[in-house]
Motif scaffolding. Structure first.
Motif, PDB file in Angstrom:
ATOM      1  N   GLY A 192       6.130   8.777   8.777  1.00 34.07           N
ATOM      2  CA  GLY A 192       5.204   9.360   9.732  1.00 34.07           C
ATOM      3  C   GLY A 192       4.418  10.520   9.164  1.00 34.07           C
ATOM      4  N   LEU A 193       5.018  11.252   8.200  1.00 33.04           N
ATOM      5  CA  LEU A 193       4.340  12.397   7.585  1.00 33.04           C
ATOM      6  C   LEU A 193       3.384  11.975   6.473  1.00 33.04           C
ATOM      7  CD1 LEU A 193       7.362  14.871   7.279  1.00 33.04           C
ATOM      8  CD2 LEU A 193       5.447  15.027   8.892  1.00 33.04           C
ATOM      9  N   GLY A 194       3.465  10.694   6.077  1.00 27.46           N
ATOM     10  CA  GLY A 194       2.579  10.217   5.009  1.00 27.46           C
ATOM     11  C   GLY A 194       3.197  10.290   3.628  1.00 27.46           C
ATOM     12  N   ALA A 195       4.516  10.477   3.528  1.00 29.41           N
ATOM     13  CA  ALA A 195       5.173  10.530   2.217  1.00 29.41           C
ATOM     14  C   ALA A 195       5.195   9.135   1.595  1.00 29.41           C
ATOM     15  CB  ALA A 195       6.596  11.070   2.355  1.00 29.41           C
ATOM     16  N   SER A 196       5.340   9.097   0.259  1.00 30.16           N
ATOM     17  CA  SER A 196       5.376   7.814  -0.432  1.00 30.16           C
ATOM     18  C   SER A 196       6.561   7.703  -1.388  1.00 30.16           C
ATOM     19  CB  SER A 196       4.076   7.600  -1.214  1.00 30.16           C
ATOM     20  OG  SER A 196       3.871   8.633  -2.159  1.00 30.16           O
ATOM     21  N   ASP A 197       7.349   8.753  -1.548  1.00 31.32           N
ATOM     22  CA  ASP A 197       8.496   8.734  -2.456  1.00 31.32           C
ATOM     23  C   ASP A 197       9.785   8.666  -1.652  1.00 31.32           C
ATOM     24  OD1 ASP A 197      10.378   9.019  -4.393  1.00 31.32           O
ATOM     25  OD2 ASP A 197       9.594  10.887  -5.241  1.00 31.32           O
ATOM     26  N   PRO A 198      10.556   7.568  -1.783  1.00 33.17           N
ATOM     27  CA  PRO A 198      11.796   7.452  -1.004  1.00 33.17           C
ATOM     28  C   PRO A 198      12.816   8.544  -1.322  1.00 33.17           C
ATOM     29  CG  PRO A 198      11.149   5.322  -1.915  1.00 33.17           C
ATOM     30  CD  PRO A 198      10.275   6.347  -2.560  1.00 33.17           C
ATOM     31  N   PRO A 200       0.838  -1.211   0.000  1.00 29.37           N
ATOM     32  CA  PRO A 200       0.000   0.000   0.000  1.00 29.37           C
ATOM     33  C   PRO A 200       0.863   1.246   0.000  1.00 29.37           C
ATOM     34  CG  PRO A 200      -0.821  -1.601   1.594  1.00 29.37           C
ATOM     35  CD  PRO A 200       0.501  -2.127   1.108  1.00 29.37           C
ATOM     36  N   GLU A 201       0.455   2.264  -0.753  1.00 29.78           N
ATOM     37  CA  GLU A 201       1.264   3.474  -0.919  1.00 29.78           C
ATOM     38  C   GLU A 201       1.626   4.108   0.421  1.00 29.78           C
ATOM     39  OE1 GLU A 201       0.998   7.768  -3.301  1.00 29.78           O
ATOM     40  OE2 GLU A 201      -0.410   6.139  -3.734  1.00 29.78           O
ATOM     41  N   ARG A 202       0.739   4.013   1.383  1.00 28.19           N
ATOM     42  CA  ARG A 202       0.982   4.620   2.694  1.00 28.19           C
ATOM     43  C   ARG A 202       2.206   4.007   3.382  1.00 28.19           C
ATOM     44  NH1 ARG A 202       2.535   6.464   6.428  1.00 28.19           N
ATOM     45  NH2 ARG A 202       1.546   7.360   8.279  1.00 28.19           N
ATOM     46  N   PHE A 203       2.558   2.761   3.058  1.00 23.38           N
ATOM     47  CA  PHE A 203       3.636   2.062   3.758  1.00 23.38           C
ATOM     48  C   PHE A 203       4.889   1.891   2.902  1.00 23.38           C
ATOM     49  CE2 PHE A 203      -0.308   0.681   5.760  1.00 23.38           C
ATOM     50  CZ  PHE A 203      -0.023   0.873   7.096  1.00 23.38           C
ATOM     51  N   LEU A 230      10.674  14.127   2.827  1.00 20.59           N
ATOM     52  CA  LEU A 230      10.114  15.294   3.511  1.00 20.59           C
ATOM     53  C   LEU A 230       9.246  16.126   2.578  1.00 20.59           C
ATOM     54  CD1 LEU A 230      13.215  16.418   5.626  1.00 20.59           C
ATOM     55  CD2 LEU A 230      11.407  14.777   6.197  1.00 20.59           C
ATOM     56  N   GLY A 231       8.826  15.534   1.469  1.00 20.51           N
ATOM     57  CA  GLY A 231       7.985  16.227   0.503  1.00 20.51           C
ATOM     58  C   GLY A 231       6.728  16.837   1.088  1.00 20.51           C
ATOM     59  N   PRO A 232       6.035  16.163   2.000  1.00 20.61           N
ATOM     60  CA  PRO A 232       4.833  16.765   2.591  1.00 20.61           C
ATOM     61  C   PRO A 232       5.108  18.094   3.298  1.00 20.61           C
ATOM     62  CG  PRO A 232       4.846  14.408   2.996  1.00 20.61           C
ATOM     63  CD  PRO A 232       6.180  14.749   2.389  1.00 20.61           C
ATOM     64  N   LEU A 233       6.297  18.245   3.910  1.00 21.63           N
ATOM     65  CA  LEU A 233       6.634  19.514   4.563  1.00 21.63           C
ATOM     66  C   LEU A 233       6.813  20.622   3.535  1.00 21.63           C
ATOM     67  CD1 LEU A 233       9.208  18.363   7.271  1.00 21.63           C
ATOM     68  CD2 LEU A 233       6.777  18.902   7.568  1.00 21.63           C
ATOM     69  N   LEU A 239      13.704   8.788   6.189  1.00 20.90           N
ATOM     70  CA  LEU A 239      12.644   7.948   5.626  1.00 20.90           C
ATOM     71  C   LEU A 239      11.606   7.596   6.690  1.00 20.90           C
ATOM     72  CD1 LEU A 239      14.751   5.512   3.409  1.00 20.90           C
ATOM     73  CD2 LEU A 239      13.140   7.241   2.599  1.00 20.90           C
ATOM     74  N   LEU A 240      12.081   7.351   7.909  1.00 17.80           N
ATOM     75  CA  LEU A 240      11.158   7.027   8.991  1.00 17.80           C
ATOM     76  C   LEU A 240      10.282   8.231   9.334  1.00 17.80           C
ATOM     77  CD1 LEU A 240      10.746   4.401  10.528  1.00 17.80           C
ATOM     78  CD2 LEU A 240      12.178   5.295  12.364  1.00 17.80           C
ATOM     79  N   VAL A 241      10.884   9.432   9.320  1.00 17.22           N
ATOM     80  CA  VAL A 241      10.106  10.654   9.537  1.00 17.22           C
ATOM     81  C   VAL A 241       9.104  10.844   8.399  1.00 17.22           C
ATOM     82  CG1 VAL A 241      10.222  13.175   9.682  1.00 17.22           C
ATOM     83  CG2 VAL A 241      11.907  11.775  10.895  1.00 17.22           C
ATOM     84  N   GLY A 242       9.574  10.613   7.140  1.00 18.88           N
ATOM     85  CA  GLY A 242       8.691  10.742   5.993  1.00 18.88           C
ATOM     86  C   GLY A 242       7.518   9.778   6.060  1.00 18.88           C
TER      87      GLY A 242
END
Length: 602
Positions: free
Chosen positions: A452-458, A398-401, A462-465, A447-450
C-alpha cells in the motif's frame, strides 16, 4: 486425483527454450569469411568476401578507416533483409559480396562482422590491407566474445576504448596451463561447491526434499543417495549442454533462458509442482517409461523422474552468471574447444549438486515416514514451490506489484500453519509451528502494508516510511545514479567526458531479469564503503534486459558474457587492470576495485 505427465512438462519446457535444431561446430572466422582484394579499372579498390554456406555478413558492420583512424567511405551493395534474433531487422550478405573504396590509401583498416546462420555470432574483426603490396593481414580478434589471449588489446571499430590485454584469458586457460584437464575439472568442481549456497542454487534444496518425501516409507539413506545422484548428474549434464548451445547460438546462457516465455514456462512448472504437492493431482512419468526407468516401481520419486526433474532444474541455475561460468563460455566461444568447455561446465554443475546428494543421503534417515506428518511436509514444500515460482516470475511483474504475491503467500502459509487455531497449549514441534505461523502472518501483514505504501523490496516493506522520516537524505547509490549507455558511441562519449575531468568510469552491465543484480543494487551499492569508494567515479550502466543490435555489439566489444558485470575504465579509456567483477559481487570487492581504479587515475 488426476495424473500429469512429468515428461510432457519437461518437453514443453525444453521446446520453449532450446534451439530447434542441432548445429555443426562453427568454422574459424577466417574460414567462414574469406576476403580478397583487387584494383578495378576505374581505380577503386574492390574487396570481395567469399562466405561459407550457412554463414552471413552484416552490411551495417562493414567499415573502413586509414592509418590515423579517420573513416574511409566504403561503397556497399544492398543486402538481404533478415530478422536477426540478436540484431533485429537488418541487411546481410550470403555466399559472396563486394565493397569498394575510391582513392584508397596505402593502409586500410577493414572491419566486419558475421554470424553462423542460426548459430554463433563472431565479434567485430579488423584486418589491415596494404594496397601497395596487395596483402591482407590475419584477423585481429578472437573466435567469439573475447580477443585471443596472445593478441594485443582489441579496439573494436568506432568504440574508442579498449579492454584489458588479458581479457581473453579465462579460468579455464589458467587451470589448463597450471595442471591440465585434471586440475581444470577439480577447480570447477570446487567452484561449484563454493557457489552451492548462492541464491540461484537455493531453490534446488526444496525440490530435492519434496522428491524424497514422495518415497514415503521406502525412503532409506541408500535410496536417497541414488535419487539425488540421478538428479544431480542430469542437472550437470544439462548444464554442460546448455553451455554448448549458448556458445553455438551466439547468445549467452542467460539471454537464452531469461526470455519472458522461458521465465513463464519455468514459473508455471513450479506452480504445477506446488498444486501437485497440495494433492490436486499427481505428477509422474508415463507408466511405460516410469516402469522401465524405475524397475517396476510406481512411486513418483523414481530414478527416471529424478533425472528429468534435474534436467528441468538446470534451467533455474543457468541464468546466474558467475566468474567460472563466464570463463567457460568465453573459452568455448574463443577457441571452439567444445569438449573442454563442456567438461568444465559439467564439473561446475556437479559441484553445485554435491551438497544436494549429502542432504538427500542424510535425509533418507531423518525425513518423516508416511502419515499425517508426511502430508504436512508435502504441503510445506508446496508453499516453497509457490515461493520459487514468485521469485522466478519477478521480472515479469510490474515493480509496483512485487510485494502483493509475497504478501498473499505469507498470509496463506500463516493461516495454514495454525496462526488462528486458538491458544491451546502446545509442546515441542507444536510451539515451533505456532511461532512460524504467527511470524509468517505478521510478515505477510507488513508486506501488505508495504504494498500500500508503494514499496518494492520484500525485505524492507516499510522502507518508504524510513525514507520519509529521514527526509530521504541517506547517502546511497541508486540505479538511477547510473547514466545509461546502449551503444559503443554513447559509452565512448561518456568516457571522453570522464577523461576531461580525470575521472575513472564504472560500467555496470545489468538487466531487469538479473536476480543477482537486484541483490547488488539493494545490498552492495548501498554499503558505506562502496558509497565512499565510488565517490569521484563516473557511473554508467549497460541494460541488456532487451538485447538489440547496439547493446549486443557493445557487450561483445567489452568481452562481457552477461550481467552482473562491472568494468572500470581509467581516464585514458582503457580498462583498469585487475578490476573487472563478474557474478556475485561483494561490497569489499567493489570497494577494492574502485580503489585500484582511482589510484591508477591519479
Amino acid at each position: 486425483m488426476r495424473k500429469v505427465s512429468l515428461l510432457a512438462l519437461v518437453w514443453v519446457l525444453i521446446a520453449a527454450i532450446l534451439p530447434a535444431r542441432a548445429l555443426e561446430a562453427p568454422l574459424p572466422m577466417d574460414q567462414a569469411f574469406v576476403p580478397a582484394i583487387a584494383w578495378q579499372d576505374d581505380g577503386r579498390l574492390a574487396i570481395t568476401w567469399t562466405i561459407a554456406d550457412g554463414y552471413y555478413l552484416y552490411r551495417d558492420f562493414l567499415a573502413a578507416e586509414d592509418e590515423s583512424k579517420q573513416p574511409i567511405a566504403l561503397q556497399t551493395e544492398p543486402g538481404t533483409v533478415k530478422d536477426d534474433p540478436g540484431f533485429g531487422t537488418t541487411e546481410v550478405y550470403y555466399q559472396k559480396v563486394s565493397a569498394w573504396i575510391a582513392n584508397a590509401p596505402q593502409t586500410v583498416r577493414l572491419a566486419y562482422q558475421g554470424c553462423q546462420d542460426g548459430g554463433l555470432c563472431y565479434p567485430p574483426t579488423t584486418r589491415t590491407i596494404d594496397t601497395a603490396a596487395m596483402t591482407i593481414s590475419k584477423p585481429v580478434g578472437g573466435f567469439a566474445f573475447a580477443p585471443a589471449k596472445d593478441a594485443r588489446p582489441v579496439e573494436a571499430p568506432d568504440t574508442g576504448f579498449s579492454i584489458e590485454a588479458d581479457g581473453g584469458e579465462t579460468a579455464v586457460d589458467r587451470l589448463m596451463t597450471g595442471g591440465g584437464l585434471a586440475l581444470l575439472l577439480a577447480g570447477f568442481l570446487g567452484f561449484g561447491l563454493l557457489l552451492a549456497s548462492t541464491p540461484c542454487v537455493f531453490p534446488m534444496y526444496p525440490i530435492v526434499a519434496a522428491m524424497l518425501t514422495r518415497e514415503g516409507e521406502g525412503l532409506t539413506a541408500g535410496r536417497g543417495f541414488v535419487l539425488a545422484s540421478a538428479y544431480v548428474l542430469a542437472l550437470a549434464s544439462a548444464f554442460g549442454l546448455l553451455g554448448i548451445a549458448a556458445a553455438w547460438s551466439g547468445q549467452n546462457l542467460q539471454i537464452m533462458l531469461q526470455s519472458p516465455v522461458a521465465i513463464g514456462v519455468v514459473a508455471a512448472l513450479f506452480v504445477l509442482l506446488a498444486l501437485s504437492s497440495f494433492g490436486l493431482f499427481e505428477v509422474k512419468l508415463p507408466a511405460a517409461i516410469g516402469n522401465r526407468l524405475s524397475g517396476g516401481r510406481q512411486k513418483g520419486g523414481s530414478v527416471g523422474a529424478a533425472a528429468l526433474l534435474g534436467l528441468s532444474s538446470a534451467l533455474l541455475i543457468g541464468p546466474c552468471v558467475t566468474a567460472p561460468l563466464a570463463g567457460a563460455l568465453l573459452y568455448i566461444a574463443r577457441t571452439g574447444d567444445i569438449a573442454v568447455g563442456a567438461l568444465a561446465l559439467f564439473a561446475l554443475g556437479l559441484g553445485k549438486g554435491i551438497p544436494l546428494i549429502i542432504m538427500a543421503t542424510i535425509g533418507g534417515k531423518t525425513l518423516p515416514r508416511a502419515g499425517a506428518w508426511m502430508e504436512r511436509v508435502r504441503h510445506v514444500f508446496g508453499f516453497a514451490f509457490l515461493g520459487t515460482a514468485i521469485w522466478l516470475a519477478t521480472p515479469l511483474v510490474p515493480e509496483r506489484f512485487l510485494l502483493l504475491p509475497w504478501a498473499v503467500l505469507a498470509l496463506a502459509f500463516g493461516i495454514y500453519a495454525g496462526a488462528f487455531d486458538g491458544l491451546r497449549p502446545t509442546r515441542g514441534y507444536g510451539v515451533l509451528a505456532r511461532l512460524t505461523a504467527v511470524v509468517s502472518l505478521i510478515w505477510g501483514s507488513l508486506l501488505l502494508v508495504g504494498f500500500g505504501l508503494g514499496a518494492s523490496d520484500p525485505l524492507t516493506p516499510l522502507g518508504p516510511l524510513k525514507g520519509t522520516a529521514s527526509g530521504g537524505q541517506t547517502a546511497t547509490i541508486q540505479k538511477s545514479d547510473f547514466t545509461k549507455v546502449g551503444s559503443a558511441g554513447a559509452l565512448s562519449s561518456l568516457l571522453d567526458t570522464a577523461a576531461a575531468d580525470r575521472q575513472p568510469t564504472l560500467v555496470y552491465v545489468t538487466a531487469d531479469w538479473c536476480v543477482t543484480c537486484r541483490t547488488i543494487e539493494r545490498s552492495v551499492l548501498t554499503a558505506p564503503d562502496v558509497v565512499a569508494g565510488l565517490s569521484g567515479v563516473r557511473l554508467a550502466s549497460l541494460d541488456v534486459t532487451t538485447l538489440d543490435a547496439e547493446n549486443g555489439a557493445l557487450m561483445r566489444s567489452l568481452a562481457v558474457v552477461g550481467p552482473p558485470t562491472m568494468i572500470f575504465f581509467d581516464p585514458s579509456k582503457d580498462e583498469a587492470p585487475g578490476t573487472r567483477l563478474v557474478g556475485e559481487i561483494t561490497s569489499a570487492s567493489l570497494a577494492e576495485a574502485a580503489r585500484i581504479a582511482k589510484s591508477g587515475a591519479q
